[in-house]
Scaffold this motif. Structure first.
Motif, mmCIF file in Angstrom:
data_model
loop_
_atom_site.group_PDB
_atom_site.id
_atom_site.type_symbol
_atom_site.label_atom_id
_atom_site.label_comp_id
_atom_site.label_asym_id
_atom_site.label_seq_id
_atom_site.Cartn_x
_atom_site.Cartn_y
_atom_site.Cartn_z
ATOM 1 N N GLY A 1 -0.488 -11.954 2.270
ATOM 2 C CA GLY A 1 -1.665 -12.385 1.530
ATOM 3 C C GLY A 1 -2.982 -12.110 2.237
ATOM 4 O O GLY A 1 -4.050 -12.439 1.720
ATOM 5 N N SER B 1 -1.939 -4.827 1.671
ATOM 6 C CA SER B 1 -1.579 -3.928 0.551
ATOM 7 C C SER B 1 -2.816 -3.504 -0.219
ATOM 8 O O SER B 1 -2.950 -2.340 -0.607
ATOM 9 N N THR B 2 -3.691 -4.458 -0.445
ATOM 10 C CA THR B 2 -4.925 -4.149 -1.186
ATOM 11 C C THR B 2 -5.706 -3.058 -0.466
ATOM 12 O O THR B 2 -6.172 -2.097 -1.089
HETATM 13 P P1 ADP Z 1 -0.764 -8.549 1.929
HETATM 14 O O1 ADP Z 1 -0.410 -7.137 1.655
HETATM 15 O O2 ADP Z 1 -1.390 -8.756 3.276
HETATM 16 O O3 ADP Z 1 0.348 -9.506 1.671
HETATM 17 P P2 ADP Z 1 -2.255 -8.400 -0.563
HETATM 18 O O4 ADP Z 1 -3.272 -7.336 -0.470
HETATM 19 O O5 ADP Z 1 -0.987 -8.118 -1.283
HETATM 20 O O6 ADP Z 1 -1.960 -8.940 0.920
HETATM 21 O O7 ADP Z 1 -2.894 -9.685 -1.217
HETATM 22 C C1 ADP Z 1 -4.150 -10.237 -0.801
HETATM 23 C C2 ADP Z 1 -4.504 -11.334 -1.757
HETATM 24 O O8 ADP Z 1 -4.806 -10.777 -3.027
HETATM 25 C C3 ADP Z 1 -3.393 -12.338 -1.977
HETATM 26 O O9 ADP Z 1 -4.008 -13.604 -2.193
HETATM 27 C C4 ADP Z 1 -2.721 -11.823 -3.241
HETATM 28 O O10 ADP Z 1 -2.090 -12.850 -3.954
HETATM 29 C C5 ADP Z 1 -3.910 -11.270 -3.997
HETATM 30 N N1 ADP Z 1 -3.559 -10.160 -4.895
HETATM 31 C C6 ADP Z 1 -2.952 -9.004 -4.567
HETATM 32 N N2 ADP Z 1 -2.841 -8.202 -5.630
HETATM 33 C C7 ADP Z 1 -3.402 -8.861 -6.657
HETATM 34 C C8 ADP Z 1 -3.614 -8.564 -8.030
HETATM 35 N N3 ADP Z 1 -3.229 -7.403 -8.558
HETATM 36 N N4 ADP Z 1 -4.231 -9.490 -8.790
HETATM 37 C C9 ADP Z 1 -4.631 -10.667 -8.263
HETATM 38 N N5 ADP Z 1 -4.482 -11.014 -6.970
HETATM 39 C C10 ADP Z 1 -3.877 -10.117 -6.192
#
Ligand code: ADP
Ligand code: ADP
Length: 220
Positions: free
Chosen positions: A40, A44-45
């Motif tokens: 979180g 990934s983002t």
């Molecule tokens: P990590 O890869 O470090 O686990 P992410 O980038 O997946 O982190 O997620 C960062 C935050 O954004 C988290 O709170 C996640 O729930 C949120 N998030 C990720 N993708 C989405 C999305 N498509 N819509 C809404 N929230 C998202």
């Protein structure tokens, strides 16, 4: 010689979640960087935005000197195909095709000359010469991931982005995959690997730590 340059990146998802809150980062050609942080934290983002799979709300990203964050969608897709390889935790191989076909097909669709021969050479190099004609369900997790790496490499990317590449693998298979990524680095590839697995730390030249969408530590 920055191959990736990120400036003050913010990402707010449509549902209101702030995933990135001002990330700046430089990645040099030939580096293997670990992007670490708890689930979180925005790893990934960040990878998705670098790959042009998603757009930032604010801030800019350059890959190979081209500003990905200002490209139109078609242009981004084309740029990604030619320059950025992506490896996922879940391998997303096509179940109806063999390892060789999974790799060759991507090359063929992209107009790579002699895709079958090239796929064969890549799979052999990744230690899969005995698995060319197996389907994903007949392969171990590590073999599936190595097939997915070959699929990324057939397009000859300049950068490889990996999102928890060992997240679905056992220790031994994970080690093998990381050693392959290190080999690619030694041949000049630039890699950014997102993971929350501290066991992977020794493989990286440098660690960037994310927490709540911010860089909290940038190793040198
Ligand atoms: P990590 O890869 O470090 O686990 P992410 O980038 O997946 O982190 O997620 C960062 C935050 O954004 C988290 O709170 C996640 O729930 C949120 N998030 C990720 N993708 C989405 C999305 N498509 N819509 C809404 N929230 C998202
Ligand atoms: P990771 O373990 O790498 O953080 P996730 O399982 O959090 O990956 O997310 C997988 C996919 O689901 C991502 O591509 C992300 O865009 C999407 N996602 C993650 N969190 C959310 C969320 N809260 N809402 C919508 N989509 C999300």
């Amino acid at each position: 010689s920055e191959i990736i340059l990120i400036e003050n990146l913010h990402k707010k998802y449509p549902n209101g979640t702030y995933a990135l809150r001002g990330v700046s980062l430089k990645i040099k050609k030939g580096e293997m960087v670990g992007l670490m942080g708890p689930s979180g934290s925005g790893k990934s983002t960040l990878l998705h935005i670098i790959a042009g799979l998603d757009l930032p709300t604010e801030g800019r990203v350059w890959v190979m000197g081209r500003e990905v964050s200002s490209m139109k969608e078609d242009e981004r897709a084309d740029f990604r195909k030619r320059h950025v390889g992506f490896i996922f935790q879940f391998f997303y191989l096509l179940e109806d095709f063999t390892a060789l076909e999974n790799v060759a097909l991507i090359g063929q669709l992209a107009g790579v000359p002699d895709p079958v021969r090239k796929a064969e050479k890549l799979l052999e190099r990744l230690g899969l010469s005995h698995r060319l004609h197996h389907r994903p369900s007949e392969l171990s997790g590590g073999e599936q991931q190595r097939t997915a790496i070959a699929r990324a490499l057939i397009l000859q990317p300049d950068v490889l982005l990996a999102d928890e590449p060992t997240g679905n693998l056992g220790i031994e298979e994970g080690r093998k995959v990381m050693e392959l990524l290190v080999n690619l680095k030694e041949e000049g590839m630039t890699l950014l690997v997102a993971t929350h697995n501290v066991d992977l730390i020794p493989y990286f030249d440098r660690i960037v730590r994310l927490r709540d969408g911010r860089v909290v530590e940038e190793g040198g």
